[in-house]
Design an enzyme around this catalytic site. Structure first.
Site, PDB file in Angstrom:
ATOM      1  CG  ASN A   6     -16.154  18.435  48.202  1.00  0.00           C
ATOM      2  OD1 ASN A   6     -15.614  17.362  48.445  1.00  0.00           O
ATOM      3  ND2 ASN A   6     -16.898  18.618  47.137  1.00  0.00           N
ATOM      4  CG  ASP A   8     -16.370  14.816  47.134  1.00  0.00           C
ATOM      5  OD1 ASP A   8     -17.224  14.505  47.983  1.00  0.00           O
ATOM      6  OD2 ASP A   8     -16.632  15.433  46.090  1.00  0.00           O
ATOM      7  CG  HIS A   9     -10.442  15.092  46.828  1.00  0.00           C
ATOM      8  ND1 HIS A   9     -10.522  14.141  45.828  1.00  0.00           N
ATOM      9  CD2 HIS A   9     -10.914  16.240  46.302  1.00  0.00           C
ATOM     10  CE1 HIS A   9     -10.991  14.717  44.729  1.00  0.00           C
ATOM     11  NE2 HIS A   9     -11.246  15.984  44.996  1.00  0.00           N
ATOM     12  NE  ARG A  17      -2.936   0.244  52.089  1.00  0.00           N
ATOM     13  CZ  ARG A  17      -1.835   0.369  52.843  1.00  0.00           C
ATOM     14  NH1 ARG A  17      -1.021   1.369  52.650  1.00  0.00           N
ATOM     15  NH2 ARG A  17      -1.564  -0.519  53.762  1.00  0.00           N
ATOM     16  CG  HIS A  42     -20.012  15.061  43.297  1.00  0.00           C
ATOM     17  ND1 HIS A  42     -19.364  15.678  42.243  1.00  0.00           N
ATOM     18  CD2 HIS A  42     -21.050  14.391  42.731  1.00  0.00           C
ATOM     19  CE1 HIS A  42     -19.986  15.391  41.113  1.00  0.00           C
ATOM     20  NE2 HIS A  42     -21.006  14.598  41.379  1.00  0.00           N
ATOM     21  NE  ARG A  44     -17.058  12.994  40.389  1.00  0.00           N
ATOM     22  CZ  ARG A  44     -17.183  13.514  39.168  1.00  0.00           C
ATOM     23  NH1 ARG A  44     -17.675  12.806  38.184  1.00  0.00           N
ATOM     24  NH2 ARG A  44     -16.789  14.737  38.912  1.00  0.00           N
ATOM     25  NE  ARG A  48     -14.668   9.818  39.476  1.00  0.00           N
ATOM     26  CZ  ARG A  48     -14.479  10.638  38.450  1.00  0.00           C
ATOM     27  NH1 ARG A  48     -13.730  11.708  38.596  1.00  0.00           N
ATOM     28  NH2 ARG A  48     -15.030  10.399  37.284  1.00  0.00           N
ATOM     29  CG  HIS A  49     -14.957  11.093  45.504  1.00  0.00           C
ATOM     30  ND1 HIS A  49     -16.290  11.369  45.562  1.00  0.00           N
ATOM     31  CD2 HIS A  49     -14.440  11.921  44.558  1.00  0.00           C
ATOM     32  CE1 HIS A  49     -16.575  12.333  44.703  1.00  0.00           C
ATOM     33  NE2 HIS A  49     -15.485  12.678  44.058  1.00  0.00           N
ATOM     34  CB  THR A  99     -12.809  17.659  39.427  1.00  0.00           C
ATOM     35  OG1 THR A  99     -13.675  18.342  40.338  1.00  0.00           O
ATOM     36  CG2 THR A  99     -12.077  18.699  38.578  1.00  0.00           C
ATOM     37  CB  THR A 100     -17.705  19.403  38.661  1.00  0.00           C
ATOM     38  OG1 THR A 100     -18.041  18.424  39.640  1.00  0.00           O
ATOM     39  CG2 THR A 100     -18.961  19.865  37.957  1.00  0.00           C
ATOM     40  CD  GLU A 151     -21.030  25.352  44.434  1.00  0.00           C
ATOM     41  OE1 GLU A 151     -21.815  24.601  45.040  1.00  0.00           O
ATOM     42  OE2 GLU A 151     -19.834  25.063  44.214  1.00  0.00           O
ATOM     43  CG  HIS A 191     -14.560  23.553  40.646  1.00  0.00           C
ATOM     44  ND1 HIS A 191     -13.327  23.414  40.055  1.00  0.00           N
ATOM     45  CD2 HIS A 191     -15.112  22.316  40.616  1.00  0.00           C
ATOM     46  CE1 HIS A 191     -13.150  22.173  39.674  1.00  0.00           C
ATOM     47  NE2 HIS A 191     -14.222  21.470  40.014  1.00  0.00           N
ATOM     48  N   GLY A 192     -12.044  25.056  42.902  1.00  0.00           N
ATOM     49  CA  GLY A 192     -10.689  25.570  42.745  1.00  0.00           C
ATOM     50  C   GLY A 192     -10.298  26.653  43.732  1.00  0.00           C
ATOM     51  N   GLY A 214     -12.915  22.105  48.673  1.00  0.00           N
ATOM     52  CA  GLY A 214     -12.498  20.732  48.941  1.00  0.00           C
ATOM     53  C   GLY A 214     -11.024  20.495  48.746  1.00  0.00           C
TER      54      GLY A 214
HETATM   55  N1  PXP Z   1     -18.501  22.973  44.076  1.00  0.00           N
HETATM   56  C1  PXP Z   1     -18.792  22.059  43.138  1.00  0.00           C
HETATM   57  C2  PXP Z   1     -20.113  22.134  42.467  1.00  0.00           C
HETATM   58  C3  PXP Z   1     -17.889  21.030  42.816  1.00  0.00           C
HETATM   59  O1  PXP Z   1     -18.190  20.119  41.863  1.00  0.00           O
HETATM   60  C4  PXP Z   1     -16.668  20.954  43.512  1.00  0.00           C
HETATM   61  C5  PXP Z   1     -15.724  19.827  43.225  1.00  0.00           C
HETATM   62  O2  PXP Z   1     -16.277  18.637  43.660  1.00  0.00           O
HETATM   63  C6  PXP Z   1     -16.403  21.926  44.490  1.00  0.00           C
HETATM   64  C7  PXP Z   1     -17.331  22.932  44.728  1.00  0.00           C
HETATM   65  C8  PXP Z   1     -15.152  21.921  45.274  1.00  0.00           C
HETATM   66  O3  PXP Z   1     -14.084  22.141  44.401  1.00  0.00           O
HETATM   67  P1  PXP Z   1     -12.609  21.982  44.917  1.00  0.00           P
HETATM   68  O4  PXP Z   1     -12.425  20.552  45.311  1.00  0.00           O
HETATM   69  O5  PXP Z   1     -11.774  22.389  43.739  1.00  0.00           O
HETATM   70  O6  PXP Z   1     -12.459  22.921  46.083  1.00  0.00           O
END
Ligand code: PXP
Length: 241
Positions: A6, A8-9, A17, A42, A44, A48-49, A99-100, A151, A191-192, A214
């Protein structure tokens, strides 16, 4: 098992910037070259990203799996159908959240998903994955809707305050994965997840196909790449190190 990164970040940092760097699409290219099977983003509602132009650039440049994570709004469904990713992961989305924060409540969304969301994706070739906590009722409703994948939300496991809570959640995830598999759906997770908890997840949870990672991956890459970067600046400045 497949790693979907992922990105996004990378976009979060870029947006800080208001210019073009770091480019999430370039980040995606590096991840693929390093062996990741695919890329997740993602888009959104508040942008935001990741932004719309990133999505189209990713579609043009990603060779592997493209996973479009989104809330099932009419706006996002329209963009998703236009982009045609391999996979669309549907998540709940709140404006205030960082975050989600958890999986979909299938009882709440079922009728809407059955009447509006799933028909929109019919015969498009886009697989649908639902982001769920490991609740049997949610998994059953996902199967009833005809989801291709689930997921599993691993955030509760990742953020467990102690070992007992972590083991309890791992057991829920293990049972959830078995139910998803028995229901004929693909088991994904995310996630996480990070370098410490991923081995534990892999050891205990069967049938995992995609792990979506991510924040921790991008964070670690910053430190693992910093030394080389500082040395390159010093080399350009003719400073010995
Ligand atoms: N899966 C889903 C559905 C998410 O919403 C996210 C966060 O955007 C992730 C995976 C990735 O999570 P993390 O950034 O904590 O690895």
């Amino acid at each position: 098992m497949r790693l979907l990164v992922n990105i996004d970040h990378i976009a979060t940092l870029r947006n800080a910037r208001g210019e073009g760097n770091p480019d999430p699409v370039e980040g995606a290219r590096v991840c693929e070259e390093a062996g990741a099977t695919g890329i997740v983003f993602h888009l959104r509602g508040d942008r935001r990203h990741i932004r719309d132009e990133d999505v189209y650039r990713l579609k043009d440049s990603i060779k592997g799996i493209l996973d479009f994570e989104m809330a099932a709004t009419d706006e996002m469904i329209g963009i998703c159908l236009d982009v045609k990713p391999d996979l669309c992961t549907l998540v709940p989305e709140g404006r205030e959240e960082l975050t989600t924060e958890g999986g979909l409540n299938m009882k709440h969304v079922y009728d809407d998903y059955e009447q509006r969301v799933f028909p929109a994706f019919k015969n498009t070739g886009i697989d649908i994955s639902l982001f769920l906590d490991p609740n049997p009722v949610d998994i059953e409703l996902a199967q009833k809707l005809g989801a291709d994948a689930v997921e599993l939300h691993t955030g509760t496991f990742a953020n467990a305050p102690d070992e007992a809570a972590r083991n309890k959640e791992l057991e829920r995830l293990r049972k959830g994965a078995e139910l998803i598999h028995e229901a004929g759906m693909i088991v994904n997770a995310g996630h996480g997840l990070n370098l410490e908890n991923l081995p534990l997840l892999i050891e205990h949870v069967p049938y995992l196909q995609d792990v979506s990672i991510g924040h921790a991956l991008i964070s670690t890459s910053l430190f693992w790449g910093l030394e080389r970067t500082v040395k390159e600046y010093l080399r350009l400045m003719n400073v010995d190190c």
